[in-house]
Scaffold this motif. Structure first.
Motif, short mmCIF file in Angstrom:
data_model
loop_
_atom_site.label_atom_id
_atom_site.label_comp_id
_atom_site.label_asym_id
_atom_site.label_seq_id
_atom_site.Cartn_x
_atom_site.Cartn_y
_atom_site.Cartn_z
N GLU A 186 0.27 -1.38 -0.04
CA GLU A 186 0.09 0.24 -0.46
C GLU A 186 0.61 1.93 -0.35
O GLU A 186 0.49 2.24 -0.67
N ILE A 187 1.94 0.99 1.06
CA ILE A 187 2.65 2.20 0.72
C ILE A 187 3.66 2.63 -0.33
O ILE A 187 3.38 3.68 -0.94
N ILE A 188 4.30 1.14 -1.35
CA ILE A 188 4.92 1.62 -2.48
C ILE A 188 3.67 2.37 -3.33
O ILE A 188 3.72 2.68 -4.32
N GLU A 189 2.70 1.80 -3.37
CA GLU A 189 1.64 1.97 -4.09
C GLU A 189 1.15 3.18 -3.93
O GLU A 189 0.53 4.08 -4.89
N LYS A 190 1.08 4.25 -3.01
CA LYS A 190 0.70 5.51 -2.97
C LYS A 190 1.81 6.72 -2.88
O LYS A 190 1.74 7.64 -3.68
N ARG A 191 3.10 5.74 -2.81
CA ARG A 191 3.77 6.85 -3.35
C ARG A 191 3.95 7.07 -4.68
O ARG A 191 4.52 7.90 -5.01
N THR A 192 4.42 5.76 -5.32
CA THR A 192 4.46 5.47 -6.83
C THR A 192 3.34 6.76 -7.59
O THR A 192 3.27 7.06 -8.43
N LYS A 193 1.95 6.30 -7.00
CA LYS A 193 0.95 6.93 -7.68
C LYS A 193 1.03 8.62 -7.69
O LYS A 193 0.42 9.09 -8.53
N SER A 194 1.69 9.40 -6.30
CA SER A 194 2.03 10.29 -6.63
C SER A 194 2.37 10.90 -6.95
O SER A 194 2.75 11.99 -8.25
N LEU A 195 4.14 10.36 -7.29
CA LEU A 195 4.83 9.92 -8.44
C LEU A 195 4.48 10.52 -10.02
O LEU A 195 4.51 11.38 -10.85
N ASN A 196 3.33 9.51 -10.39
CA ASN A 196 3.09 9.71 -11.39
C ASN A 196 2.37 10.36 -11.88
O ASN A 196 1.83 11.01 -13.18
N GLU A 197 1.07 10.53 -10.74
CA GLU A 197 0.31 11.95 -10.89
C GLU A 197 0.82 13.34 -11.16
O GLU A 197 0.41 14.73 -11.97
N ALA A 198 2.06 13.17 -10.76
CA ALA A 198 3.03 14.64 -10.44
C ALA A 198 3.84 14.94 -12.44
O ALA A 198 4.51 15.78 -12.78
N GLY A 199 3.84 14.02 -12.96
CA GLY A 199 4.47 13.40 -14.61
C GLY A 199 5.73 13.32 -14.36
O GLY A 199 7.08 13.28 -14.80
N ILE A 200 5.95 12.42 -13.18
CA ILE A 200 7.27 11.71 -12.32
C ILE A 200 7.62 10.54 -12.45
O ILE A 200 6.85 9.23 -12.33
N PHE A 201 8.62 10.06 -13.63
CA PHE A 201 8.39 8.29 -13.49
C PHE A 201 9.77 7.91 -12.10
O PHE A 201 10.41 8.27 -11.79
#
Length: 382
Positions: free
Chosen positions: A125-140
């Motif tokens: 859940e933590i990995i998914e949350k951090r990844t989602k925030s980065l993706n939404e900001a346009g960051i790979f």
């Protein structure tokens, strides 16, 4: 901490410096925290690796994080690797749009990239949350796993838990993960991953010295490896049929009970209820369990000529947002084996029945026939 800014604004480290050089720097230089910019002290001794530390009065957030030396060494190693390639890299740069501090942050052309060096097991859940925030900001986001989380069981078999499945990528039609061996200064790319069980997977691990590989090369395609997953898969089928385990997890117990209520035994499931599909590596349910349920609930109840619908909407997503569908892949395999035929977009028609074996010898013979057929399907990536 193993790195800090000196009074000239250069990011520096005491890592692997001689005792004499460290004492010289203690007298000549002033160092500052990358996060709070407070001045730091140098600590060194016989029992500890030389490092920078806050003074007791500091309230910096890093003072209480308690990062391991392995984690900090890995970040510094990656920082040096990237800067030597000409990238302008920031360590623990604060991203306002995500409220995160990734371990490393830099740009390649117009693409922003955040690297997380993950040495400890954390919830998906933590990995998914951090990844989602980065993706939404346009960051790979590139998650690199510490070698301390790498367990090899034979040449092509690796530890593969929920934590590992949460950190998988999909490039060039294959699933992969990235590891960093800090001590050996080596990047490990485990690719062509094929799911085996909930704790193991088959993979083709490739080892690259950081001196011999560049950042773009992490994402290049390589030929399919010469070894075959099918040999190991066949052994797993044989083990399932011939070895009884009294102590199994709750999920497997429920599956056995489900079969018992259907008048079936788990050692006598059809061979086509244990087929390798590409995205099994990111699906948390064992292949023979979900495939048996699909056959009993959505295939056997249908008459020949009827439409087989993909009623189970199973979706598995990788870190880089690839949406896999193991059920659809499984139906495609059934089509290659002649049990269904595609008639339209996402629509398959049942061509023949799937029979449950009545005794173990019959089941083992069927396994051999199915495996022989799969080995001939050179166009099927296994």
């Amino acid at each position: 901490m193993l790195y800090a800014y000196d009074d000239n604004g250069k990011l520096s480290s005491l890592y692997q410096l001689s005792k004499q050089r460290i004492e010289q720097l203690r007298k000549e230089k002033t160092y500052f925290c990358p996060t709070c910019k407070e001045s730091l002290q140098i600590r060194s001794g016989r029992l500890h690796t030389a490092h920078f530390a806050h003074f007791p009065s500091s309230n910096c957030e890093r003072k209480h994080q308690g990062e391991s030396e392995y984690h900090e060494s890995g970040k510094w190693l990656l920082y040096q690797w990237l800067t030597h390639q000409g990238y302008d890299v920031e360590l623990e740069f604060f991203l306002k749009e995500t409220n995160q501090r990734p371990d490393l942050f830099f740009t390649v052309g117009d693409k922003r990239i955040a690297i997380e060096f993950q040495c400890s097991t954390i919830p998906p859940e933590i990995i998914e949350k951090r990844t989602k925030s980065l993706n939404e900001a346009g960051i790979f986001p590139l998650w690199i796993i510490g070698k301390n989380q790498y367990r090899q069981k034979g040449k092509h078999q690796l530890l593969h838990t929920t934590f590992h499945r949460s950190l998988m990528y999909y490039f060039h039609s294959n699933f992969c993960m990235y590891y960093l061996d800090v001590k050996a200064q080596t990047i490990i790319i485990a690719d062509h991953i094929q799911g085996s069980s909930t704790t193991l997977c088959y993979a083709n691990p490739r080892f690259y010295s950081l001196k011999s590989v560049t950042f773009p090369q992490l994402f290049t395609s390589v030929p399919y490896p010469s070894f075959s997953y099918l040999n190991i898969w066949e052994k797993s089928m044989y083990h399932l049929r011939t070895t009884y385990h009294r102590r199994v997890g709750s999920e497997e117990l429920q599956w056995r009970q489900y079969l018992y209520l259907k008048g079936k035994h788990f050692s006598l499931i059809p061979s086509v209820c244990f087929l390798p599909v590409p995205s099994q590596s990111i699906y948390h349910v064992k292949a023979y369990m979900w495939q048996t349920r699909f056959i009993l609930d959505h295939f056997m109840e249908k008459p020949i000529g009827d439409v087989i619908n993909n009623e189970q909407k199973v979706r598995c997503k990788t870190i880089n947002q690839y949406q896999a569908n193991p059920i659809q892949e499984y139906i495609l395999m059934l089509g290659k084996l002649g049990f269904v035929k595609k008639t339209g977009e996402g629509e398959w028609v049942k061509l023949k029945e799937i029979q449950f074996p009545t005794h173990i010898d019959q089941a083992l013979e069927e396994d051999k026939r199915v495996m022989f057929f799969l080995r001939r399907q050179t166009n099927v990536v296994l």
